[in-house]
Design a protein around this motif. Structure first.
Motif, PDB file in Angstrom:
ATOM      1  N   HIS A 139       0.813  -1.217   0.000  1.00 49.90           N
ATOM      2  CA  HIS A 139       0.000   0.000   0.000  1.00 49.90           C
ATOM      3  C   HIS A 139       0.851   1.273   0.000  1.00 49.90           C
ATOM      4  CE1 HIS A 139      -3.708  -2.116   0.325  1.00 49.90           C
ATOM      5  NE2 HIS A 139      -3.530  -2.532   1.556  1.00 49.90           N
ATOM      6  N   LEU A 140       2.033   1.218   0.622  1.00 51.12           N
ATOM      7  CA  LEU A 140       2.784   2.441   0.909  1.00 51.12           C
ATOM      8  C   LEU A 140       4.005   2.668   0.026  1.00 51.12           C
ATOM      9  CD1 LEU A 140       2.698   2.173   4.821  1.00 51.12           C
ATOM     10  CD2 LEU A 140       1.365   3.736   3.396  1.00 51.12           C
ATOM     11  N   ARG A 141       4.467   1.648  -0.695  1.00 52.78           N
ATOM     12  CA  ARG A 141       5.767   1.750  -1.358  1.00 52.78           C
ATOM     13  C   ARG A 141       5.815   2.799  -2.464  1.00 52.78           C
ATOM     14  NH1 ARG A 141       5.322  -4.318  -3.904  1.00 52.78           N
ATOM     15  NH2 ARG A 141       3.603  -3.913  -5.397  1.00 52.78           N
ATOM     16  N   ASP A 142       4.669   3.157  -3.045  1.00 49.60           N
ATOM     17  CA  ASP A 142       4.688   4.178  -4.097  1.00 49.60           C
ATOM     18  C   ASP A 142       4.929   5.575  -3.529  1.00 49.60           C
ATOM     19  OD1 ASP A 142       4.267   2.298  -6.039  1.00 49.60           O
ATOM     20  OD2 ASP A 142       2.102   2.644  -6.178  1.00 49.60           O
ATOM     21  N   ASP A 143       4.589   5.784  -2.260  1.00 51.68           N
ATOM     22  CA  ASP A 143       4.707   7.102  -1.643  1.00 51.68           C
ATOM     23  C   ASP A 143       5.844   7.198  -0.634  1.00 51.68           C
ATOM     24  OD1 ASP A 143       2.444   8.156  -3.009  1.00 51.68           O
ATOM     25  OD2 ASP A 143       1.134   7.180  -1.570  1.00 51.68           O
TER      26      ASP A 143
ATOM     27  N   ILE B 171      -4.103   2.531  12.445  1.00 52.15           N
ATOM     28  CA  ILE B 171      -4.253   1.872  11.148  1.00 52.15           C
ATOM     29  C   ILE B 171      -4.997   0.567  11.409  1.00 52.15           C
ATOM     30  CG2 ILE B 171      -3.104   0.880   9.146  1.00 52.15           C
ATOM     31  CD1 ILE B 171      -2.705   3.886   9.399  1.00 52.15           C
ATOM     32  N   VAL B 172      -6.201   0.465  10.866  1.00 51.19           N
ATOM     33  CA  VAL B 172      -7.027  -0.730  11.084  1.00 51.19           C
ATOM     34  C   VAL B 172      -6.638  -1.784  10.057  1.00 51.19           C
ATOM     35  CG1 VAL B 172      -9.379  -1.637  11.204  1.00 51.19           C
ATOM     36  CG2 VAL B 172      -8.901   0.709  11.950  1.00 51.19           C
ATOM     37  N   ARG B 173      -6.375  -2.975  10.533  1.00 51.33           N
ATOM     38  CA  ARG B 173      -5.991  -4.056   9.613  1.00 51.33           C
ATOM     39  C   ARG B 173      -7.107  -4.277   8.592  1.00 51.33           C
ATOM     40  NH1 ARG B 173      -1.352  -6.436  11.378  1.00 51.33           N
ATOM     41  NH2 ARG B 173      -0.872  -6.259  13.608  1.00 51.33           N
ATOM     42  N   GLY B 174      -6.725  -4.335   7.329  1.00 50.07           N
ATOM     43  CA  GLY B 174      -7.684  -4.466   6.252  1.00 50.07           C
ATOM     44  C   GLY B 174      -8.169  -3.140   5.704  1.00 50.07           C
ATOM     45  N   MET B 175      -7.673  -2.032   6.240  1.00 52.02           N
ATOM     46  CA  MET B 175      -8.071  -0.699   5.773  1.00 52.02           C
ATOM     47  C   MET B 175      -7.614  -0.492   4.332  1.00 52.02           C
ATOM     48  SD  MET B 175      -6.958   2.959   7.496  1.00 52.02           S
ATOM     49  CE  MET B 175      -8.011   2.780   8.934  1.00 52.02           C
ATOM     50  N   ALA B 176      -8.385   0.268   3.572  1.00 53.41           N
ATOM     51  CA  ALA B 176      -8.040   0.549   2.179  1.00 53.41           C
ATOM     52  C   ALA B 176      -6.718   1.313   2.091  1.00 53.41           C
ATOM     53  CB  ALA B 176      -9.152   1.354   1.507  1.00 53.41           C
ATOM     54  N   GLY B 177      -5.974   1.047   1.034  1.00 51.26           N
ATOM     55  CA  GLY B 177      -4.666   1.654   0.873  1.00 51.26           C
ATOM     56  C   GLY B 177      -4.700   3.167   0.826  1.00 51.26           C
TER      57      GLY B 177
ATOM     58  N   ILE C 132      -5.011   4.541   4.322  1.00 51.63           N
ATOM     59  CA  ILE C 132      -3.749   4.420   5.058  1.00 51.63           C
ATOM     60  C   ILE C 132      -2.784   5.518   4.633  1.00 51.63           C
ATOM     61  CG2 ILE C 132      -1.727   2.960   5.462  1.00 51.63           C
ATOM     62  CD1 ILE C 132      -3.545   0.530   5.087  1.00 51.63           C
ATOM     63  N   ARG C 133      -2.646   5.716   3.333  1.00 51.99           N
ATOM     64  CA  ARG C 133      -1.717   6.748   2.834  1.00 51.99           C
ATOM     65  C   ARG C 133      -2.143   8.141   3.293  1.00 51.99           C
ATOM     66  NH1 ARG C 133      -2.107   3.262  -1.576  1.00 51.99           N
ATOM     67  NH2 ARG C 133      -3.706   4.554  -2.573  1.00 51.99           N
ATOM     68  N   GLN C 134      -3.447   8.379   3.312  1.00 49.99           N
ATOM     69  CA  GLN C 134      -3.943   9.693   3.732  1.00 49.99           C
ATOM     70  C   GLN C 134      -3.654   9.931   5.207  1.00 49.99           C
ATOM     71  OE1 GLN C 134      -8.297  11.194   4.513  1.00 49.99           O
ATOM     72  NE2 GLN C 134      -7.913  11.283   2.314  1.00 49.99           N
TER      73      GLN C 134
END
Length: 365
Positions: free
Chosen positions: A23-27, A108-114, A117-119
């Motif tokens: 989810h996070l590697r692009d940012d 950060i809730v497990r299963g939260m949309a990417g 999470i980034r926001q």
């Protein structure tokens, strides 16, 4: 290409770490650790890490132990680092409140949309404001204001408020802590321009569901349906701290910025309309302005709060040019803090300066 900010993910599950990295590697650039002791060593050695995403069930040092080491550390970069706790969807409200009290910045809730999470992470770590605030203030006619009016942001908050007041929502009001002095010294147009410039910077940091509007003079309000009080407070502290480290040029003079903030929230301030929540946030902004240093006020002080009285007295002393005398009066309190916490305060030099400013002779002792 802009260098990515670096985040540490600490979780015993490699599968969970891999999902977060995806989810996070692009940012962000990611560092991974599987236990609390290794995470701690990484944070101490790698000063480029700007946030931590951690589970609770870490070996060698659990997530709360890791958080305690950070919050108790004398290094500011460690004590203030945003800390995101990984939790399950069924985590209880009391447990969340307990985590906030320990210093968790957000969850950060497990299963939260990417994108969510980034926001959440980006709101607290994507701060690069020096270039955005540094241009000289012209002091001419105030620039056009492309911000929403207070009425429009009130309507936005109404639209986002659920009938169930347990659903979180926040109003953050911020503005120059010394706007009156700036207006008197440099002119109202300069004060308005500084306030709008700060608002432009902040607008680039808020979420896509949030709205920012002008609330008069240098004050602006952000309405954020769905945002928790912990998130709003951490964001406000980031705003005030980051902007307080900057200076701005007005004509031939440079001035250190000072920004204060007030917060109203649901469900903490339940029973109020959207307009009343905005008014409450602005009232708390005025309360925060009473004490210099980028204060954030998110709740009403007790009716007989001695610290609130002390803050008001210091504010009055500052306005009356009597801070030296006030400093001598609070010196015993500073000595007590030094005895208890060992900050390394230069108490002798502080007393000398207080006495000099107060016009008192040096203490022969």
């Amino acid at each position: 290409m802009t260098e990515k900010r670096r985040i540490l993910i600490a979780d015993p599950s490699r599968v969970a770490r891999t999902a977060l990295v995806k989810h996070l590697r692009d940012d962000f650039e990611i560092r991974e650790e599987s236990d609390g002791e290794s995470a701690w060593q990484t944070l101490v050695l790698d000063a480029s890490i700007v946030a931590v995403v951690s589970a609770i069930n870490l070996e060698r040092a659990n997530g709360y132990e890791l958080l305690s080491r950070l919050r108790d550390n004398r290094l500011r970069r460690l004590a203030d680092i945003p800390f995101f706790l990984l939790i399950s969807r069924d985590e209880t409200a009391p447990n969340r409140e307990q985590a906030k009290g320990r210093g968790v910045s957000d969850f950060i809730v497990r299963g939260m949309a990417g994108n969510e999470i980034r926001q959440r992470i980006g709101r607290l770590v994507n701060w690069d404001i020096a270039a955005e605030i540094a241009e000289p203030v012209e002091g001419g006619s105030p620039p056009p204001a492309p911000f929403a009016t207070r009425t429009k942001v009130c309507r936005k908050l109404c639209d986002g408020m659920a009938e169930d007041e347990a659903t979180p929502a926040c109003v953050l009001a911020f503005g120059l802590e010394n706007e009156k002095a700036i207006g008197e010294r440099f002119g109202e147009s300069s004060m308005l321009e500084i306030g709008e410039r700060i608002a432009r910077v902040v607008r680039g940091k808020i979420g896509r569901h949030d709205s920012i509007g002008h609330a008069g003079a240098s004050a602006y309000v952000i309405v954020s349906p769905g945002t928790s009080l912990a998130t709003a407070t951490a964001f406000a502290q980031r705003v005030c701290r980051a902007l307080g480290e900057q200076s701005i040029q007005i004509g031939e003079q440079r001035m250190q910025l000072g920004v204060s903030a007030g917060i109203a929230s649901l469900p903490a301030d339940r029973g109020r309309s959207a307009a009343q929540l905005i008014n409450l946030a602005l009232q708390r902004l005025e309360l925060a302005r009473q004490t210099p240093g980028g204060q954030v006020v998110a709740c009403d002080p007790p009716a007989d709060d001695p610290f609130a009285r002390l803050q008001a007295q210091l504010r009055q002393a500052s306005e009356a040019g009597q801070l030296g005398q006030a400093g001598l009066q609070v010196l015993p309190l500073l000595r007590l803090f030094e005895q208890q916490f060992r900050f390394g305060l230069p108490l002798t030099q502080m007393e000398e300066r207080f006495r000099k400013h107060a016009g008192e002779p040096a203490d022969p002792a």
